[in-house]
Design an enzyme around this catalytic site. Structure first.
Site, PDB file in Angstrom:
ATOM      1  N   TYR A 131      13.317 -67.774   3.953  1.00  0.00           N
ATOM      2  CA  TYR A 131      14.724 -68.071   3.720  1.00  0.00           C
ATOM      3  C   TYR A 131      15.412 -66.861   3.097  1.00  0.00           C
ATOM      4  O   TYR A 131      14.836 -66.162   2.254  1.00  0.00           O
ATOM      5  CB  TYR A 131      14.875 -69.295   2.818  1.00  0.00           C
ATOM      6  CG  TYR A 131      14.333 -70.566   3.434  1.00  0.00           C
ATOM      7  CD1 TYR A 131      15.139 -71.381   4.223  1.00  0.00           C
ATOM      8  CD2 TYR A 131      13.010 -70.943   3.239  1.00  0.00           C
ATOM      9  CE1 TYR A 131      14.646 -72.535   4.799  1.00  0.00           C
ATOM     10  CE2 TYR A 131      12.509 -72.107   3.813  1.00  0.00           C
ATOM     11  CZ  TYR A 131      13.330 -72.902   4.590  1.00  0.00           C
ATOM     12  OH  TYR A 131      12.832 -74.045   5.161  1.00  0.00           O
ATOM     13  N   GLU A 132      16.657 -66.645   3.484  1.00  0.00           N
ATOM     14  CA  GLU A 132      17.373 -65.435   3.122  1.00  0.00           C
ATOM     15  C   GLU A 132      17.458 -65.208   1.615  1.00  0.00           C
ATOM     16  O   GLU A 132      17.456 -64.063   1.151  1.00  0.00           O
ATOM     17  CB  GLU A 132      18.779 -65.500   3.716  1.00  0.00           C
ATOM     18  CG  GLU A 132      19.569 -64.224   3.607  1.00  0.00           C
ATOM     19  CD  GLU A 132      20.921 -64.351   4.290  1.00  0.00           C
ATOM     20  OE1 GLU A 132      21.889 -63.789   3.767  1.00  0.00           O
ATOM     21  OE2 GLU A 132      21.010 -65.027   5.339  1.00  0.00           O
ATOM     22  N   ALA A 133      17.526 -66.274   0.839  1.00  0.00           N
ATOM     23  CA  ALA A 133      17.664 -66.123  -0.612  1.00  0.00           C
ATOM     24  C   ALA A 133      16.350 -65.769  -1.303  1.00  0.00           C
ATOM     25  O   ALA A 133      16.351 -65.493  -2.505  1.00  0.00           O
ATOM     26  CB  ALA A 133      18.234 -67.398  -1.228  1.00  0.00           C
TER      27      ALA A 133
END
Length: 254
Positions: free
Chosen positions: A51-53
């Site tokens: 996930y990008e975060a």
């Protein structure tokens, strides 16, 4: 089999089958989450969801509402940050990324920035986020987008994310990694691929009940239709049960 399913459920089941077990997958907010979680709970239990975060390898107990949701870290192998995730991608460690957008052209370039002139747009969207990064360096990019004449356009209002740019050889000339770029586009009508020679969007397979004539009726550019193309299966009862009872029981995305 059941005939009672939504277009989102159909798109999700078709897209999930494109995720290989053991692959590393960059997951975005919305339908990509449904797709990745369904693959993880069916045929690809060893796919690493990123996930990008910063969540890596999570096994989300329920559907996250965004890439920054704490559930994107649940039972993960690492809780890092956006810098690390993007660095892994730049180093070539992301096998597949899922993207969407407001507009797409024949070469798979995406606009998620503005509709209309940038100086005074009719609509302004959140922008790239990590979409440009993913489209630039992921080994494979799969695009999930609603198809209509206004979204499948001859010329983008703004090029947020590179597909094959202006055609064959353009990615390499721009300095992007070789053997990267979009491989599939999934809409409510079917699945498209990109011709190896021209890099133009080409029909691969139709969804159940879709007439081939609608493909170009709902596109602002001509999509190539080969003499032979496939047909996608309906969602199975088990796939629908998992989506409805385990992944998204409240129907937030479905």
């Amino acid at each position: 089999m059941t005939d009672e399913y939504s277009s989102t459920e159909l798109l999700t089941t078709v897209a999930s089958k494109l995720i290989d077990d053991g692959s590393s997958v960059m997951v975005g907010t919305g339908m990509p989450m449904l797709t990745a979680l369904l693959a993880q709970q069916t045929h690809a239990p060893d796919a690493t969801l990123i996930y990008e975060a910063g969540g890596i390898g999570a096994q989300a107990p329920a559907l996250p509402v965004s890439v920054g949701d704490e559930r994107t870290f649940h039972r993960g192998i690492a809780a890092t940050g956006m810098h690390d995730v993007m660095s892994y991608g730049q180093a070539g460690h992301i096998d597949c990324g899922f993207l969407g957008g407001a507009q797409i052209d024949r070469y798979g370039n995406l606009n998620s920035t503005v509709i209309g002139p940038q100086e005074s747009p009719a609509v302004r969207f959140p922008g790239s986020g990590g979409a440009n990064d993913i489209g630039s360096w992921a080994a494979d990019t799969i695009i999930v987008i609603r198809q209509r004449e206004e979204s499948f356009v001859e010329e983008l209002d703004f090029r947020t994310t590179p597909g094959y740019l202006d055609g064959p050889g353009a990615r390499e000339e721009a300095g992007l990694p070789r053997d990267t770029g979009p491989s599939r586009v999934i809409t409510q009508y079917g699945v498209y691929r990109f011709d190896e020679e021209t890099k133009e969007m080409t029909l691969q397979s139709l969804h159940p009940g879709v007439d081939v004539e609608v493909i170009n009726e709902q596109s602002g550019f001509e999509i190539q239709i080969p003499d032979e193309y496939g047909h996608n299966p309906q969602p199975t009862d088990e796939e629908l049960r998992i989506l409805r009872e385990e992944i998204d029981p409240r129907g937030i995305i479905r």
